[in-house]
Design an enzyme around this catalytic site. Structure first.
Site, mmCIF file in Angstrom:
data_model
loop_
_atom_site.group_PDB
_atom_site.id
_atom_site.type_symbol
_atom_site.label_atom_id
_atom_site.label_comp_id
_atom_site.label_asym_id
_atom_site.label_seq_id
_atom_site.Cartn_x
_atom_site.Cartn_y
_atom_site.Cartn_z
ATOM 1 N N PRO A 23 0.630 -1.297 0.000
ATOM 2 C CA PRO A 23 0.000 0.000 0.000
ATOM 3 C C PRO A 23 0.648 1.334 0.000
ATOM 4 C CG PRO A 23 -0.590 -1.174 1.953
ATOM 5 C CD PRO A 23 0.358 -1.965 1.189
ATOM 6 N N GLU A 24 1.766 1.719 0.028
ATOM 7 C CA GLU A 24 2.037 3.168 0.061
ATOM 8 C C GLU A 24 2.267 3.714 -1.349
ATOM 9 O OE1 GLU A 24 4.536 4.382 3.370
ATOM 10 O OE2 GLU A 24 4.156 2.484 4.344
#
Length: 288
Positions: free
Chosen positions: A2-3
Site C-alpha cells: 500500500p504506500e
DNA sequence: CACCATGTTCCTTG
DNA sequence: CCAAGGAACATGGT
C-alpha cells in the site's frame, strides 16, 4: 501493497495491460469491497466499459473508463488497503483464495485480491476530494506546507510529526513505512511536535519525503516483480526478501522494521516505539 | 496462545 | 465543540 511508491509501480504495470481493453463482465465475490455495495449495480455499470487510462492519486488507483457510443466517463477508484493485489491473469488460471472482484476483459482477466479485505474498488470518488497535495508534484512545497502542518482541519494540531505524516489530507500517499524512512533521511525525530518545526526543518523534510518516495519508485521499477504474488519476488516489493537479491530489503529501508540493528548513518541501534497505536522506527542518535 | 502487520473509518475519551 | 486515541474491520505470519 500500500504506500505511494508501491501503488505507483502497480499503476505503471497495469496501465498498458488495461488501456483500450473492454470489460466483458464484472464479477463481485465480496460485496463489502465494492461501492455501490450491491454487486448487481456495480457489475452492470462496468459491463461493456473500456479502459481509457490508469493513474494514481495518493494511494488510490484511478481507472477512467468510457462506454462505447456514450459521452462522459466512468471513474473507478481502487485502494489496496493493507494486503490488496491487482493483476491480469490468463483466463483459466485458478483464482486466488481471497479474490474479491474479477473483471473479464477482452485480453484476460483482471483480479483484485485482498487477504484482509480492507481494500476497495468503488464507483464513488468523493474520497479523492479529501486528499492533500501529491508529494512529488510542485504543489507540495515547504511554503504551502508550513501553515498546514500546524492545523488539523480548522483547529490546531499538537501531534508529533510522524503521526501528522500519516494524515492523507496533509500530504497524500505516505504510510507507516515511508513516514519513518523520511524522518530518518531528514534527521528529524518522530517525536517532534509538527507545529514546532522551523522553516529550515520543514524544507529538509519536504526534500526527504520526495527523495524517499522517488527512490522507492525507482527501486520497484528496476527489478522484476510478480504482481500475482506467487513467487519470492512479489508485488510487495517493500517487504520480504527476493531469493536472488538477499540484500535488496537491507538496502531499501533504513529504519523500518529494523529495531536493534545499526543505523546506516551513525551505527547506533535503531529503536521501535509506538505512536498513535502504530510502530515508529528511528535512530535516537541522528534524529533530533 | 500472544502479538504483530503496508490502511481507513468510526466511536469514545478527555 | 473538538483533538486525539483506540477499536474495528479480517486474515495470516511468527
Amino acid at each position: 501493497m500500500p504506500e505511494l511508491p508501491e501503488v505507483e509501480v502497480l499503476c505503471r504495470h497495469l496501465a498498458p495491460l488495461l488501456q483500450g481493453h473492454t470489460i466483458l463482465q464484472a464479477s463481485v465475490r465480496r460485496a463489502k469491497i465494492v461501492r455501490p455495495d450491491t454487486p448487481g449495480a456495480f457489475q452492470e455499470q462496468l459491463q461493456g466499459a473500456r479502459f481509457q487510462s490508469v493513474t494514481r492519486r495518493g494511494k488510490y488507483l484511478v481507472f477512467t473508463l468510457e462506454l462505447p457510443g456514450q459521452t462522459g466517463v466512468i471513474t473507478l477508484l481502487g485502494h489496496l488497503g493493507m494486503t490488496g493485489r491487482m493483476f491480469v491473469q490468463t483466463v483459466g488460471e485458478p483464482l486466488p483464495k481471497h479474490t474479491a472482484v474479477t473483471l473479464l476483459l477482452d485480453n484476460g482477466r483482471f483480479i483484485f485480491e485482498d487477504t484482509r479485505y480492507f481494500g476497495r474498488l468503488t464507483l464513488e470518488t468523493k474520497a479523492l476530494g479529501a486528499l492533500g497535495p501529491e508529494p512529488l508534484s510542485p504543489d507540495f512545497n515547504a511554503m504551502m506546507w508550513a501553515g498546514k502542518l500546524r492545523k488539523n482541519g480548522r483547529s490546531r494540531s499538537r501531534q508529533p510529526i510522524k503521526v501528522r505524516l500519516l494524515d492523507q489530507s496533509l500530504v497524500a500517499g505516505i504510510g507507516n513505512i515511508y513516514a519513518s524512512e523520511a524522518l530518518h533521511v531528514a534527521g528529524i525525530s518522530p517525536k517532534r511536535r509538527a507545529n514546532r518545526l522551523d522553516p529550515a526543518e520543514i524544507q529538509t523534510l519536504v526534500r526527504a519525503i520526495r527523495r524517499v518516495l522517488r527512490t522507492a519508485i525507482a527501486g520497484g521499477s528496476t527489478i522484476p516483480l510478480d504482481f500475482a504474488g506467487r513467487g519470492s519476488r512479489d508485488g510487495l516489493f517493500y517487504y520480504g526478501q527476493a531469493a536472488d537479491t538477499p540484500d535488496y530489503y537491507e538496502e531499501r529501508l533504513r529504519v523500518y522494521d529494523r529495531a536493534g540493528q545499526a543505523c546506516p548513518r551513525c551505527g547506533q541501534l535503531i529503536r521501535r516505539m509506538v505512536q498513535a497505536s502504530r510502530s515508529t522506527y528511528y535512530c535516537p542518535s541522528c534524529q533530533k
